[in-house]
Design a protein around this motif. Structure first.
Motif, mmCIF file in Angstrom:
data_model
loop_
_atom_site.group_PDB
_atom_site.id
_atom_site.type_symbol
_atom_site.label_atom_id
_atom_site.label_comp_id
_atom_site.label_asym_id
_atom_site.label_seq_id
_atom_site.Cartn_x
_atom_site.Cartn_y
_atom_site.Cartn_z
ATOM 1 N N VAL A 21 0.846 -1.205 0.000
ATOM 2 C CA VAL A 21 0.000 0.000 0.000
ATOM 3 C C VAL A 21 0.875 1.246 0.000
ATOM 4 C CG1 VAL A 21 -1.649 1.355 1.363
ATOM 5 C CG2 VAL A 21 -1.965 -1.118 1.108
ATOM 6 N N LEU A 22 1.868 1.268 0.859
ATOM 7 C CA LEU A 22 2.729 2.441 0.964
ATOM 8 C C LEU A 22 3.481 2.689 -0.335
ATOM 9 C CD1 LEU A 22 3.658 4.694 2.813
ATOM 10 C CD2 LEU A 22 5.441 3.164 3.679
ATOM 11 N N LYS A 23 3.986 1.644 -0.960
ATOM 12 C CA LYS A 23 4.677 1.808 -2.237
ATOM 13 C C LYS A 23 3.735 2.369 -3.307
ATOM 14 C CE LYS A 23 8.318 0.300 -3.391
ATOM 15 N NZ LYS A 23 9.607 0.905 -3.661
ATOM 16 N N ALA A 24 2.483 1.925 -3.318
ATOM 17 C CA ALA A 24 1.509 2.456 -4.280
ATOM 18 C C ALA A 24 1.294 3.949 -4.044
ATOM 19 C CB ALA A 24 0.192 1.693 -4.181
ATOM 20 N N LEU A 25 1.233 4.343 -2.786
ATOM 21 C CA LEU A 25 1.033 5.758 -2.464
ATOM 22 C C LEU A 25 2.264 6.587 -2.804
ATOM 23 C CD1 LEU A 25 -0.896 5.315 0.881
ATOM 24 C CD2 LEU A 25 -1.816 6.193 -1.282
ATOM 25 N N ILE A 26 3.422 6.024 -2.593
ATOM 26 C CA ILE A 26 4.658 6.725 -2.949
ATOM 27 C C ILE A 26 4.729 6.914 -4.458
ATOM 28 C CG2 ILE A 26 7.178 6.484 -3.031
ATOM 29 C CD1 ILE A 26 6.901 5.196 -0.174
ATOM 30 N N ARG A 27 4.362 5.879 -5.196
ATOM 31 C CA ARG A 27 4.357 5.983 -6.665
ATOM 32 C C ARG A 27 3.368 7.044 -7.147
ATOM 33 N NH1 ARG A 27 6.395 1.867 -9.994
ATOM 34 N NH2 ARG A 27 4.773 2.399 -11.480
ATOM 35 N N ALA A 28 2.246 7.166 -6.455
ATOM 36 C CA ALA A 28 1.215 8.141 -6.844
ATOM 37 C C ALA A 28 1.669 9.569 -6.601
ATOM 38 C CB ALA A 28 -0.077 7.859 -6.088
ATOM 39 N N GLY A 29 2.573 9.758 -5.660
ATOM 40 C CA GLY A 29 3.081 11.099 -5.384
ATOM 41 C C GLY A 29 2.111 11.933 -4.568
ATOM 42 N N GLU A 30 2.314 13.229 -4.624
ATOM 43 C CA GLU A 30 1.567 14.173 -3.799
ATOM 44 C C GLU A 30 0.054 14.166 -4.048
ATOM 45 O OE1 GLU A 30 1.457 16.126 -0.562
ATOM 46 O OE2 GLU A 30 3.408 15.570 -1.345
ATOM 47 N N PRO A 31 -0.435 13.888 -5.264
ATOM 48 C CA PRO A 31 -1.893 13.855 -5.451
ATOM 49 C C PRO A 31 -2.590 12.761 -4.637
ATOM 50 C CG PRO A 31 -0.805 14.099 -7.566
ATOM 51 C CD PRO A 31 0.273 13.800 -6.544
#
Length: 103
Positions: A21-31
Motif C-alpha cells: 500500500v505504501l509503495k503504491a502511495l509513494i508511486r502516486a506522489g503528492e496527489p
C-alpha cells in the motif's frame, strides 16, 4: 526524532500488505489515491485494506483527507524522510571512528 514515534512508524510498515500500500502511495506522489484506487492497484480486499490503512495512519506514514465523498490518501513524505534519516543517521560511524584511531 522521538524514539517512540519512530518505532511506531517502522512498526506500521511491518507487513508485506502495508508495504505494498505504501509503495503504491509513494508511486502516486503528492496527489495521492482514493481508497478505491489503492484497492485496484494493490488487489487487497476492501475490509483488509481499511485495517492496513488504519495501521499506516496511526504510524504517521500516511495522511488522509476528505474531499467531498472521497477520502484521499497520501504518503507522508516528511515522516518517511524522517524515518530514513533516523535509520541512516549513524551510517558508517564506526568506520570513521576506526579510521581516526588508526591515524
Amino acid at each position: 526524532m522521538d524514539l517512540s514515534l519512530t518505532a511506531g512508524g517502522f512498526a506500521a510498515m511491518g507487513s508485506e500488505a502495508r508495504l505494498t500500500v505504501l509503495k503504491a502511495l509513494i508511486r502516486a506522489g503528492e496527489p495521492g489515491l482514493t481508497v478505491g484506487e489503492i484497492q485496484t492497484r494493490t488487489g487487497i480486499a476492501p475490509s483488509t485494506l481499511a485495517h492496513h490503512l488504519k495501521f499506516l495512519l496511526a504510524g504517521g506514514v500516511i495522511v488522509q483527507e476528505r474531499m467531498g465523498r472521497s477520502t484521499i490518501t497520501r504518503a507522508n513524505f516528511g515522516a518517511l524522510k524522517g524515518l530514513a534519516d533516523f535509520i541512516l543517521s549513524e551510517c558508517c560511524a564506526d568506520l570513521c571512528r576506526k579510521a581516526a584511531n588508526d591515524d
